[in-house]
Design a protein around this motif. Structure first.
Motif, PDB file in Angstrom:
ATOM      1  N   ARG A 184       0.835  -1.199   0.000  1.00 29.24           N
ATOM      2  CA  ARG A 184       0.000   0.000   0.000  1.00 29.24           C
ATOM      3  C   ARG A 184       0.872   1.252   0.000  1.00 29.24           C
ATOM      4  NH1 ARG A 184      -4.936   1.577   4.165  1.00 29.24           N
ATOM      5  NH2 ARG A 184      -5.463   3.564   3.163  1.00 29.24           N
ATOM      6  N   LEU A 185       1.913   1.254   0.797  1.00 30.04           N
ATOM      7  CA  LEU A 185       2.837   2.387   0.806  1.00 30.04           C
ATOM      8  C   LEU A 185       3.566   2.493  -0.523  1.00 30.04           C
ATOM      9  CD1 LEU A 185       4.375   1.922   4.378  1.00 30.04           C
ATOM     10  CD2 LEU A 185       2.559   3.493   3.700  1.00 30.04           C
ATOM     11  N   PHE A 186       3.903   1.348  -1.101  1.00 28.95           N
ATOM     12  CA  PHE A 186       4.622   1.322  -2.373  1.00 28.95           C
ATOM     13  C   PHE A 186       3.806   1.996  -3.469  1.00 28.95           C
ATOM     14  CE2 PHE A 186       6.212  -0.573  -6.284  1.00 28.95           C
ATOM     15  CZ  PHE A 186       7.586  -0.541  -6.083  1.00 28.95           C
ATOM     16  N   ARG A 187       2.501   1.751  -3.469  1.00 30.79           N
ATOM     17  CA  ARG A 187       1.646   2.370  -4.490  1.00 30.79           C
ATOM     18  C   ARG A 187       1.569   3.882  -4.313  1.00 30.79           C
ATOM     19  NH1 ARG A 187      -1.387  -2.468  -3.677  1.00 30.79           N
ATOM     20  NH2 ARG A 187      -2.675  -1.459  -2.078  1.00 30.79           N
ATOM     21  N   LEU A 188       1.669   4.341  -3.085  1.00 29.07           N
ATOM     22  CA  LEU A 188       1.691   5.785  -2.856  1.00 29.07           C
ATOM     23  C   LEU A 188       3.020   6.396  -3.261  1.00 29.07           C
ATOM     24  CD1 LEU A 188      -0.041   5.913   0.650  1.00 29.07           C
ATOM     25  CD2 LEU A 188      -1.009   6.678  -1.518  1.00 29.07           C
ATOM     26  N   MET A 189       4.099   5.637  -3.093  1.00 30.12           N
ATOM     27  CA  MET A 189       5.431   6.131  -3.429  1.00 30.12           C
ATOM     28  C   MET A 189       5.689   6.084  -4.927  1.00 30.12           C
ATOM     29  SD  MET A 189       7.245   4.151  -0.246  1.00 30.12           S
ATOM     30  CE  MET A 189       8.938   4.685  -0.440  1.00 30.12           C
ATOM     31  N   PHE A 190       5.007   5.166  -5.621  1.00 31.81           N
ATOM     32  CA  PHE A 190       5.122   5.056  -7.077  1.00 31.81           C
ATOM     33  C   PHE A 190       3.722   5.112  -7.683  1.00 31.81           C
ATOM     34  CE2 PHE A 190       8.832   2.856  -5.356  1.00 31.81           C
ATOM     35  CZ  PHE A 190       9.856   3.430  -6.080  1.00 31.81           C
ATOM     36  N   PRO A 191       3.109   6.292  -7.742  1.00 30.47           N
ATOM     37  CA  PRO A 191       1.712   6.384  -8.195  1.00 30.47           C
ATOM     38  C   PRO A 191       1.513   6.048  -9.665  1.00 30.47           C
ATOM     39  CG  PRO A 191       2.676   8.576  -7.922  1.00 30.47           C
ATOM     40  CD  PRO A 191       3.669   7.604  -7.373  1.00 30.47           C
ATOM     41  N   ARG A 192       2.529   6.293 -10.507  1.00 28.72           N
ATOM     42  CA  ARG A 192       2.423   6.022 -11.942  1.00 28.72           C
ATOM     43  C   ARG A 192       3.777   5.543 -12.463  1.00 28.72           C
ATOM     44  NH1 ARG A 192       0.606  10.878 -10.942  1.00 28.72           N
ATOM     45  NH2 ARG A 192       2.475  11.792 -11.862  1.00 28.72           N
ATOM     46  N   TRP A 193       3.733   4.923 -13.628  1.00 25.73           N
ATOM     47  CA  TRP A 193       4.981   4.455 -14.246  1.00 25.73           C
ATOM     48  C   TRP A 193       5.901   5.613 -14.600  1.00 25.73           C
ATOM     49  CZ3 TRP A 193       7.079  -0.147 -14.218  1.00 25.73           C
ATOM     50  CH2 TRP A 193       6.268  -1.278 -14.052  1.00 25.73           C
ATOM     51  N   LEU A 194       5.307   6.736 -14.986  1.00 27.05           N
ATOM     52  CA  LEU A 194       6.104   7.889 -15.404  1.00 27.05           C
ATOM     53  C   LEU A 194       6.110   8.997 -14.343  1.00 27.05           C
ATOM     54  CD1 LEU A 194       5.131   8.137 -19.186  1.00 27.05           C
ATOM     55  CD2 LEU A 194       7.155   7.074 -18.155  1.00 27.05           C
TER      56      LEU A 194
ATOM     57  N   LEU B 267       4.359  10.682   1.044  1.00 27.47           N
ATOM     58  CA  LEU B 267       3.686   9.932   2.096  1.00 27.47           C
ATOM     59  C   LEU B 267       3.108  10.857   3.157  1.00 27.47           C
ATOM     60  CD1 LEU B 267       5.949   6.787   2.714  1.00 27.47           C
ATOM     61  CD2 LEU B 267       3.764   6.920   1.521  1.00 27.47           C
ATOM     62  N   THR B 268       3.862  11.898   3.518  1.00 28.38           N
ATOM     63  CA  THR B 268       3.378  12.810   4.551  1.00 28.38           C
ATOM     64  C   THR B 268       2.158  13.578   4.071  1.00 28.38           C
ATOM     65  OG1 THR B 268       5.641  13.042   5.387  1.00 28.38           O
ATOM     66  CG2 THR B 268       4.022  14.659   6.116  1.00 28.38           C
ATOM     67  N   VAL B 269       2.180  14.027   2.820  1.00 28.56           N
ATOM     68  CA  VAL B 269       1.017  14.731   2.270  1.00 28.56           C
ATOM     69  C   VAL B 269      -0.192  13.795   2.233  1.00 28.56           C
ATOM     70  CG1 VAL B 269       0.058  15.744   0.161  1.00 28.56           C
ATOM     71  CG2 VAL B 269       2.332  16.423   0.957  1.00 28.56           C
ATOM     72  N   ALA B 270       0.037  12.537   1.857  1.00 29.14           N
ATOM     73  CA  ALA B 270      -1.064  11.559   1.837  1.00 29.14           C
ATOM     74  C   ALA B 270      -1.625  11.339   3.238  1.00 29.14           C
ATOM     75  CB  ALA B 270      -0.587  10.246   1.240  1.00 29.14           C
ATOM     76  N   LEU B 271      -0.744  11.266   4.236  1.00 32.39           N
ATOM     77  CA  LEU B 271      -1.205  11.124   5.619  1.00 32.39           C
ATOM     78  C   LEU B 271      -1.939  12.372   6.085  1.00 32.39           C
ATOM     79  CD1 LEU B 271       1.786   9.308   7.350  1.00 32.39           C
ATOM     80  CD2 LEU B 271      -0.547   8.457   7.156  1.00 32.39           C
ATOM     81  N   HIS B 272      -1.400  13.551   5.750  1.00 28.94           N
ATOM     82  CA  HIS B 272      -2.058  14.792   6.133  1.00 28.94           C
ATOM     83  C   HIS B 272      -3.461  14.872   5.534  1.00 28.94           C
ATOM     84  CE1 HIS B 272       1.800  17.277   7.171  1.00 28.94           C
ATOM     85  NE2 HIS B 272       1.508  16.363   8.067  1.00 28.94           N
ATOM     86  N   ARG B 273      -3.613  14.429   4.297  1.00 27.60           N
ATOM     87  CA  ARG B 273      -4.916  14.485   3.649  1.00 27.60           C
ATOM     88  C   ARG B 273      -5.937  13.645   4.418  1.00 27.60           C
ATOM     89  NH1 ARG B 273      -3.232  13.630  -0.995  1.00 27.60           N
ATOM     90  NH2 ARG B 273      -3.496  11.365  -1.129  1.00 27.60           N
ATOM     91  N   ARG B 274      -5.512  12.526   4.954  1.00 22.77           N
ATOM     92  CA  ARG B 274      -6.411  11.670   5.728  1.00 22.77           C
ATOM     93  C   ARG B 274      -6.533  12.142   7.169  1.00 22.77           C
ATOM     94  NH1 ARG B 274      -3.989   9.280   1.702  1.00 22.77           N
ATOM     95  NH2 ARG B 274      -4.869   7.477   0.623  1.00 22.77           N
ATOM     96  N   TYR B 275      -5.421  12.575   7.747  1.00 22.34           N
ATOM     97  CA  TYR B 275      -5.374  12.962   9.157  1.00 22.34           C
ATOM     98  C   TYR B 275      -6.207  14.213   9.417  1.00 22.34           C
ATOM     99  CZ  TYR B 275      -3.159  14.070  13.693  1.00 22.34           C
ATOM    100  OH  TYR B 275      -2.906  14.354  15.017  1.00 22.34           O
ATOM    101  N   PHE B 276      -6.142  15.187   8.499  1.00 23.89           N
ATOM    102  CA  PHE B 276      -6.858  16.443   8.675  1.00 23.89           C
ATOM    103  C   PHE B 276      -8.206  16.456   7.970  1.00 23.89           C
ATOM    104  CE2 PHE B 276      -2.395  17.790   9.335  1.00 23.89           C
ATOM    105  CZ  PHE B 276      -2.542  18.329  10.599  1.00 23.89           C
ATOM    106  N   TYR B 277      -8.672  15.292   7.524  1.00 23.97           N
ATOM    107  CA  TYR B 277      -9.993  15.206   6.902  1.00 23.97           C
ATOM    108  C   TYR B 277     -11.056  15.446   7.972  1.00 23.97           C
ATOM    109  CZ  TYR B 277     -14.076  13.254   4.533  1.00 23.97           C
ATOM    110  OH  TYR B 277     -15.324  13.065   3.992  1.00 23.97           O
ATOM    111  N   ASP B 278     -11.746  16.578   7.854  1.00 28.62           N
ATOM    112  CA  ASP B 278     -12.748  16.973   8.827  1.00 28.62           C
ATOM    113  C   ASP B 278     -12.168  16.898  10.248  1.00 28.62           C
ATOM    114  OD1 ASP B 278     -15.585  17.894   8.805  1.00 28.62           O
ATOM    115  OD2 ASP B 278     -15.801  16.266  10.232  1.00 28.62           O
ATOM    116  N   ILE B 279     -12.679  16.024  11.117  1.00 28.13           N
ATOM    117  CA  ILE B 279     -12.182  15.972  12.503  1.00 28.13           C
ATOM    118  C   ILE B 279     -11.539  14.617  12.804  1.00 28.13           C
ATOM    119  CG2 ILE B 279     -13.835  17.650  13.374  1.00 28.13           C
ATOM    120  CD1 ILE B 279     -15.454  15.235  14.473  1.00 28.13           C
TER     121      ILE B 279
END
Length: 621
Positions: A28-38, A117-129
């Motif tokens: 799951r982390l790998f897919r976030l670190m490599f979102p696309r082939w390019l 990864l941090t931006v992805a976590l922030h997006r979930r962590y700060f989602y509403d409350i």
């Protein structure tokens, strides 16, 4: 916020090892670190692999240099010595360039992965409350702040160091197995492969305990860090109690728990390090054993001494480097265990954030329902005293569009508790009808605001919201980092709102905080201080009202918002709310606030409640 209370809910140690759980989390982390082939990270990784493969070619040529020196020195070939030396210098410079470039690209990858990864976590962590639920209500995992700020960093750092060696190792091993088989027959490569398999099996059993220990060490590190952060944030409150001795013992206990886990980690790493170092040195001996077989068998008896020395040097390099390729993989065990421990912690945080988001979506499915009004009597139908000059501009009648919220048969209590604070509560907040919530401490007044805001779920009943928003002033005002303007417009950003400097100056003057402009130097002067350290409790509450006036919402919920403010300023604050047509729902104990409200919602602390009118004939007294 520390989550020690949630430690007991964590799974057993077997949860954190090299298993299917780790693979799922890492993928799951790998897919976030490599979102696309390019993507940038994919292209950088391909470039890093290319550099690493080219480096292997250079290393191979450097490894053959000693055999060339054996030849030219044995034959006293001056020209050959000169050309060989020039070649050696050039190869070494190219290798230095390649090594530095590889380290640079790895560092860029590490920083890029950390950002992603941090931006992805922030997006979930700060989602509403979600951040509130994770830190206050759920507590399923320890130290989410450490996982975001430190564990992600270490995960990306370790992975950037091991990705290239792990991927190119099959290619280099295959190449050197072929070279070794050509020079020494099957004995050399077979012995090396068997040796590596045995070492890998041994290390597999030694690595899993290290992964678990790394995981728990990170948790204890977070607990220890939080204790010192707690003292830093609440230094003045603790100082009034002269609690240094008590806090020292508590901090030392956190340190003791951390050191205990670190000792366990060190013991487990000792066995792993012994296995790694033994494999390194035994591998070097194995290389000479593999070379000795064809030499003693007479396969090279026809060669001269110089030729035999050069051949032995070449064979030694090929076999030793093959051993080195395997031992490098074994040496990576230490970094892999650290990476795996951090991957577990970060992956677990993603899982919990996803679960909380799904749960919150379900909670909101009923909070946004439109409740029928047949069972509720609007507060505007209650006979109130008409002398209400402090409510200038208030509407005489209240329509459905002027309703902020409606509670129908709401029963609530603390989350994950059997305690009931209030049963079957029915009322609605309408424009022009100020409500004062009263009751003894702990009866559920602030908890009611949490239920209304959606921070807590009600046990039974429904909370329906009207078309008008409610602006909340919590019991302890929150101030973010940044300028004075940013405190006033919060939670908006500077690029989201129109500049109203005149109004800001007016409101600061109204609450008696105009001197902050001179003290700071302006609305937009950057400050590096902590607002909680620089402002008194009364100043913080008054600044919170400036924020309220700036936003000028139709409704506001005030939780003890004037408890640290004098009665005269308190009157000015409530009168300004009336002038701005802000209907308030106040939680308060002070008798002085009663005259600014129309209805009193009293909670008795036993689950009961009453809603009664407040006489307004004292407003002009």
């Amino acid at each position: 916020m520390s989550s020690e209370g949630g430690h007991a809910r964590l799974s057993s140690d077997s949860k954190y090892s090299f298993d299917i759980v780790f693979i799922k989390r890492f993928l799951r982390l790998f897919r976030l670190m490599f979102p696309r082939w390019l993507s940038v990270t994919s292209l950088l990784s391909f470039f890093l692999l290319l550099l690493s493969l080219l480096e292997q070619v250079i290393i191979f040529n450097i490894g053959l240099l000693p055999s060339e020196y054996y030849k030219v020195l044995g034959n006293k070939d001056v020209d050959g010595f000169r050309s060989n030396t020039i070649k050696a210098v050039l190869l070494i410079l190219v290798e230095a360039f390649m090594k530095s470039t590889i380290l640079y690209v790895s560092s860029v990858l590490y920083v890029t992965w950390r950002s992603m990864l941090t931006v992805a976590l922030h997006r979930r962590y700060f989602y509403d409350i979600i951040y509130y639920r994770l830190n206050v209500l759920d507590k399923a995992i320890d130290n989410p702040d450490q996982r975001i700020t430190q564990d992600v960093d270490k995960l990306c750092n370790f992975f950037s160091l091991i990705i290239a060696p792990l991927i190119i190792s099959p290619f280099t091993i295959g190449y050197y197995v072929y070279q070794a088989s050509v020079r020494t027959g099957y004995i050399g490569p077979v012995s090396v492969v068997v040796f590596f398999i045995l070492a890998t099996i041994i290390n597999k059993f030694l690595m899993s305990p290290v992964v678990r220990s790394v995981f728990h060490q990170k948790r204890r590190e977070g607990d220890f860090r939080f204790k010192h952060m707690q003292i830093r944030v609440n230094a003045e409150s603790a100082a009034f109690y002269r609690s240094g001795v008590t806090e020292e013992k508590k901090a030392n206990q956190k340190l003791h728990d951390l050191i205990k886990v670190q000792h366990k980690l060190i013991r487990r790493q000792y066995a792993l390090n012994f296995s790694i170092k033994a494999a390194d040195y035994l591998g070097s001996i194995l290389s000479y054993i593999a070379i000795a077989v064809p030499v003693f068998a007479g396969s090279y008896d026809s060669l001269s001494a110089e030729q035999l020395s050069a051949l032995i040097s070449q064979n030694a390099f090929v076999t030793i480097y093959l051993i080195s390729c395997f031992t490098k993989l074994i040496d990576l065990s230490s970094q892999v265990t650290n990476m795996a421990g951090n991957a577990h912690r970060v992956g677990e945080l993603f899982e919990v954030l996803g679960r909380l988001k799904d749960a919150q979506s379900e909670d909101y499915s009923f909070l946004e329902e439109t409740m029928p009004s047949s069972d509720l009597v609007p507060l505007s139908d209650v006979n109130l005293d008409t002398d209400r000059e402090f409510l200038e501009g208030a509407a005489d009648t209240v329509s459905q569009t002027n309703m902020a919220l409606r509670l129908q048969d709401v029963t609530y209590g603390p989350p994950k508790s059997s305690q009931i604070l209030c049963r079957n509560l029915n009322f609605q907040l309408e424009s022009g009808i100020n409500i004062l919530v009263t009751g003894d401490s702990g009866c559920g007044k602030s908890s009611l605001l949490r239920v209304i805001n959606g921070l807590w779920s009600s046990i039974t009943g429904h909370v329906a919201r009207g078309s008008k928003a409610v602006f909340y002033l919590p019991q302890r005002p929150y101030f973010t980092d940044g300028t004075l303007r940013e405190q006033i417009i919060y939670p908006l950003r500077s690029d989201e709102c129109v500049q109203h400097d005149d109004k800001m100056y007016q409101y600061l003057d109204l609450v008696g905080l105009k001197y902050l402009i001179d003290r700071i130097g302006g609305l937009d002067v950057a400050v590096d201080w902590n607002w909680y350290d620089e402002l008194s409790p009364g100043e913080m509450q008054r600044l919170a009202f400036v924020r309220l006036y700036y936003h000028q919402p139709p409704f506001a919920a005030l939780d003890e918002s004037t408890s640290q403010i004098g009665v005269n300023i308190e009157e000015q604050l409530y009168r300004q709310c009336a002038e701005l047509n802000i209907t308030v729902m106040s939680v308060g104990h002070r008798e002085s606030v009663r005259r600014f409200h129309d209805m009193e919602l009293h909670l008795d602390g036993q689950g009961g409640w009453t809603m009664t009118p407040i006489r307004q004939d004292v407003i002009n007294a």
